[in-house]
Design a protein around this motif. Structure first.
Motif, PDB file in Angstrom:
ATOM      1  N   THR A 147      15.190   0.680  -2.937  1.00 47.78           N
ATOM      2  CA  THR A 147      15.608  -0.577  -2.345  1.00 47.78           C
ATOM      3  C   THR A 147      15.193  -0.591  -0.878  1.00 47.78           C
ATOM      4  O   THR A 147      15.406   0.386  -0.167  1.00 47.78           O
ATOM      5  CB  THR A 147      17.141  -0.744  -2.448  1.00 47.78           C
ATOM      6  N   VAL A 148      14.594  -1.692  -0.464  1.00 43.81           N
ATOM      7  CA  VAL A 148      14.211  -1.852   0.940  1.00 43.81           C
ATOM      8  C   VAL A 148      15.392  -2.476   1.658  1.00 43.81           C
ATOM      9  O   VAL A 148      15.908  -3.506   1.245  1.00 43.81           O
ATOM     10  CB  VAL A 148      12.995  -2.797   1.097  1.00 43.81           C
ATOM     11  N   SER A 149      15.804  -1.857   2.726  1.00 47.96           N
ATOM     12  CA  SER A 149      16.806  -2.475   3.586  1.00 47.96           C
ATOM     13  C   SER A 149      16.422  -2.141   5.011  1.00 47.96           C
ATOM     14  O   SER A 149      15.983  -1.037   5.307  1.00 47.96           O
ATOM     15  CB  SER A 149      18.207  -1.970   3.262  1.00 47.96           C
TER      16      SER A 149
ATOM     17  N   VAL B 110       7.143   9.314  -1.809  1.00 49.61           N
ATOM     18  CA  VAL B 110       5.986   8.431  -1.654  1.00 49.61           C
ATOM     19  C   VAL B 110       6.459   7.255  -0.802  1.00 49.61           C
ATOM     20  O   VAL B 110       7.482   6.633  -1.114  1.00 49.61           O
ATOM     21  CB  VAL B 110       5.469   7.931  -3.019  1.00 49.61           C
ATOM     22  N   THR B 111       5.744   6.955   0.262  1.00 50.37           N
ATOM     23  CA  THR B 111       6.109   5.856   1.151  1.00 50.37           C
ATOM     24  C   THR B 111       5.249   4.644   0.836  1.00 50.37           C
ATOM     25  O   THR B 111       4.024   4.714   0.882  1.00 50.37           O
ATOM     26  CB  THR B 111       5.925   6.249   2.630  1.00 50.37           C
ATOM     27  N   LEU B 112       5.912   3.540   0.482  1.00 51.95           N
ATOM     28  CA  LEU B 112       5.239   2.269   0.217  1.00 51.95           C
ATOM     29  C   LEU B 112       5.542   1.311   1.359  1.00 51.95           C
ATOM     30  O   LEU B 112       6.652   1.321   1.906  1.00 51.95           O
ATOM     31  CB  LEU B 112       5.742   1.637  -1.077  1.00 51.95           C
ATOM     32  N   SER B 113       4.569   0.469   1.692  1.00 47.38           N
ATOM     33  CA  SER B 113       4.810  -0.551   2.705  1.00 47.38           C
ATOM     34  C   SER B 113       4.194  -1.872   2.261  1.00 47.38           C
ATOM     35  O   SER B 113       3.278  -1.903   1.440  1.00 47.38           O
ATOM     36  CB  SER B 113       4.233  -0.126   4.053  1.00 47.38           C
ATOM     37  N   ALA B 114       4.732  -2.943   2.820  1.00 42.68           N
ATOM     38  CA  ALA B 114       4.216  -4.289   2.594  1.00 42.68           C
ATOM     39  C   ALA B 114       4.626  -5.128   3.796  1.00 42.68           C
ATOM     40  O   ALA B 114       5.482  -4.716   4.584  1.00 42.68           O
ATOM     41  CB  ALA B 114       4.781  -4.877   1.308  1.00 42.68           C
ATOM     42  N   ASP B 115       4.013  -6.290   3.940  1.00 43.56           N
ATOM     43  CA  ASP B 115       4.352  -7.210   5.022  1.00 43.56           C
ATOM     44  C   ASP B 115       4.706  -8.560   4.418  1.00 43.56           C
ATOM     45  O   ASP B 115       3.957  -9.093   3.603  1.00 43.56           O
ATOM     46  CB  ASP B 115       3.177  -7.378   5.991  1.00 43.56           C
ATOM     47  N   ALA B 116       5.842  -9.125   4.854  1.00 48.56           N
ATOM     48  CA  ALA B 116       6.239 -10.474   4.464  1.00 48.56           C
ATOM     49  C   ALA B 116       5.894 -11.399   5.627  1.00 48.56           C
ATOM     50  O   ALA B 116       6.346 -11.188   6.752  1.00 48.56           O
ATOM     51  CB  ALA B 116       7.729 -10.532   4.161  1.00 48.56           C
ATOM     52  N   PHE B 117       5.063 -12.429   5.371  1.00 49.54           N
ATOM     53  CA  PHE B 117       4.589 -13.328   6.417  1.00 49.54           C
ATOM     54  C   PHE B 117       5.368 -14.638   6.396  1.00 49.54           C
ATOM     55  O   PHE B 117       5.619 -15.211   5.333  1.00 49.54           O
ATOM     56  CB  PHE B 117       3.099 -13.627   6.225  1.00 49.54           C
ATOM     57  N   PHE B 118       5.716 -15.124   7.602  1.00 60.64           N
ATOM     58  CA  PHE B 118       6.458 -16.372   7.791  1.00 60.64           C
ATOM     59  C   PHE B 118       5.824 -17.173   8.914  1.00 60.64           C
ATOM     60  O   PHE B 118       5.110 -16.631   9.754  1.00 60.64           O
ATOM     61  CB  PHE B 118       7.915 -16.075   8.189  1.00 60.64           C
ATOM     62  N   LEU B 119       6.144 -18.475   8.954  1.00 61.91           N
ATOM     63  CA  LEU B 119       5.745 -19.359  10.046  1.00 61.91           C
ATOM     64  C   LEU B 119       7.001 -20.082  10.508  1.00 61.91           C
ATOM     65  O   LEU B 119       7.668 -20.752   9.710  1.00 61.91           O
ATOM     66  CB  LEU B 119       4.698 -20.374   9.587  1.00 61.91           C
ATOM     67  N   ASN B 120       7.347 -19.938  11.797  1.00 64.08           N
ATOM     68  CA  ASN B 120       8.525 -20.604  12.343  1.00 64.08           C
ATOM     69  C   ASN B 120       8.078 -21.808  13.163  1.00 64.08           C
ATOM     70  O   ASN B 120       7.534 -21.649  14.250  1.00 64.08           O
ATOM     71  CB  ASN B 120       9.330 -19.651  13.224  1.00 64.08           C
TER      72      ASN B 120
ATOM     73  N   LYS C 107       8.090 -20.920  17.273  1.00 62.88           N
ATOM     74  CA  LYS C 107       6.775 -21.561  17.130  1.00 62.88           C
ATOM     75  C   LYS C 107       5.643 -20.572  16.935  1.00 62.88           C
ATOM     76  O   LYS C 107       4.653 -20.589  17.660  1.00 62.88           O
ATOM     77  CB  LYS C 107       6.493 -22.424  18.360  1.00 62.88           C
ATOM     78  N   LYS C 108       5.779 -19.710  15.952  1.00 59.50           N
ATOM     79  CA  LYS C 108       4.772 -18.670  15.772  1.00 59.50           C
ATOM     80  C   LYS C 108       4.755 -18.185  14.323  1.00 59.50           C
ATOM     81  O   LYS C 108       5.754 -18.214  13.638  1.00 59.50           O
ATOM     82  CB  LYS C 108       5.118 -17.507  16.700  1.00 59.50           C
ATOM     83  N   GLU C 109       3.578 -17.714  13.877  1.00 70.26           N
ATOM     84  CA  GLU C 109       3.479 -17.016  12.603  1.00 70.26           C
ATOM     85  C   GLU C 109       3.769 -15.550  12.882  1.00 70.26           C
ATOM     86  O   GLU C 109       3.330 -15.000  13.890  1.00 70.26           O
ATOM     87  CB  GLU C 109       2.083 -17.159  12.007  1.00 70.26           C
ATOM     88  N   PHE C 110       4.527 -14.917  12.002  1.00 68.23           N
ATOM     89  CA  PHE C 110       4.910 -13.533  12.207  1.00 68.23           C
ATOM     90  C   PHE C 110       5.088 -12.845  10.866  1.00 68.23           C
ATOM     91  O   PHE C 110       5.109 -13.490   9.818  1.00 68.23           O
ATOM     92  CB  PHE C 110       6.210 -13.449  13.017  1.00 68.23           C
ATOM     93  N   SER C 111       5.188 -11.532  10.903  1.00 70.80           N
ATOM     94  CA  SER C 111       5.431 -10.776   9.673  1.00 70.80           C
ATOM     95  C   SER C 111       6.535  -9.760   9.927  1.00 70.80           C
ATOM     96  O   SER C 111       6.750  -9.320  11.056  1.00 70.80           O
ATOM     97  CB  SER C 111       4.161 -10.066   9.208  1.00 70.80           C
ATOM     98  N   ILE C 112       7.228  -9.419   8.856  1.00 64.38           N
ATOM     99  CA  ILE C 112       8.226  -8.356   8.937  1.00 64.38           C
ATOM    100  C   ILE C 112       7.797  -7.241   7.988  1.00 64.38           C
ATOM    101  O   ILE C 112       7.292  -7.505   6.899  1.00 64.38           O
ATOM    102  CB  ILE C 112       9.661  -8.838   8.620  1.00 64.38           C
ATOM    103  N   PRO C 113       7.967  -6.007   8.406  1.00 69.43           N
ATOM    104  CA  PRO C 113       7.560  -4.885   7.551  1.00 69.43           C
ATOM    105  C   PRO C 113       8.607  -4.611   6.473  1.00 69.43           C
ATOM    106  O   PRO C 113       9.805  -4.706   6.717  1.00 69.43           O
ATOM    107  CB  PRO C 113       7.467  -3.720   8.541  1.00 69.43           C
TER     108      PRO C 113
ATOM    109  N   ALA D 138       0.829  -1.207   0.000  1.00 65.54           N
ATOM    110  CA  ALA D 138       0.000   0.000   0.000  1.00 65.54           C
ATOM    111  C   ALA D 138       0.863   1.256   0.000  1.00 65.54           C
ATOM    112  O   ALA D 138       2.027   1.227   0.394  1.00 65.54           O
ATOM    113  CB  ALA D 138      -0.895   0.016   1.229  1.00 65.54           C
ATOM    114  N   ILE D 139       0.262   2.333  -0.477  1.00 65.03           N
ATOM    115  CA  ILE D 139       0.893   3.651  -0.377  1.00 65.03           C
ATOM    116  C   ILE D 139       0.486   4.197   0.988  1.00 65.03           C
ATOM    117  O   ILE D 139      -0.689   4.419   1.253  1.00 65.03           O
ATOM    118  CB  ILE D 139       0.422   4.588  -1.502  1.00 65.03           C
ATOM    119  N   VAL D 140       1.467   4.393   1.861  1.00 60.95           N
ATOM    120  CA  VAL D 140       1.199   4.843   3.222  1.00 60.95           C
ATOM    121  C   VAL D 140       1.104   6.356   3.285  1.00 60.95           C
ATOM    122  O   VAL D 140       0.248   6.911   3.963  1.00 60.95           O
ATOM    123  CB  VAL D 140       2.310   4.354   4.177  1.00 60.95           C
TER     124      VAL D 140
END
Length: 151
Positions: free
Chosen positions: A75-77, A41-51, A86-92, A32-34
């Protein structure tokens, strides 16, 4: 004897904490455009993982490229992100794109097309690296989404 019992306890504890699988990359969502100003212009997204492991680790985005209408814009860094056990989580995944890059004369055709269709093609592509106890794994991210432009 006391040292042997303590050493055995430490070894059993360490072995019971397993790192038998790498975290599972699930998806990239919420692109999304935040914020939009005259400067950027600030863009954001979430990457979802399960550990599924008993212990966490560390994830770090390594130069994930952001393309708008097939043109590389930024470039996102980010700093390293602690992975919960043992959890599902997301990183911005957040980035600022200078407005001058978007409104560059080389991008005018794609920009006009986006304004007419009221949609912008945004693509995140690159790698996220997982590290724990000397073990590492690289996840390749390649997600494209069309974002509605509010006029």
């Amino acid at each position: 004897m006391k040292k042997l019992i303590m050493l055995s306890t430490i070894i059993v504890t360490f072995l019971s904490c397993s790192v038998n699988e790498k975290p599972v990359f699930l998806k990239v969502e919420n692109i999304a455009i935040v914020e939009s100003t005259s400067e950027y212009v600030t863009l954001s997204a979430d990457a979802f993982f399960l550990n599924p492991n008993d212990i966490g680790g560390e994830l770090q985005s390594e130069g994930i490229k952001v393309l708008v209408n097939d043109v590389e814009m930024a470039t996102v860094s980010s700093e390293a992100f602690d992975v919960p056990a043992k959890k599902e989580f997301s990183i911005p995944l957040k980035t600022n794109i200078p407005s001058e890059k978007i409104f560059n004369t080389n991008n005018i055709g794609g920009l006009l097309n986006s304004l007419l269709s009221k949609k912008v093609k945004v693509q995140y592509t690159g790698d996220i690296k997982y590290k724990v106890l000397g073990f590492s794994h690289v996840y390749t991210i390649d997600k494209t989404e069309y974002i509605k432009v509010k006029l």
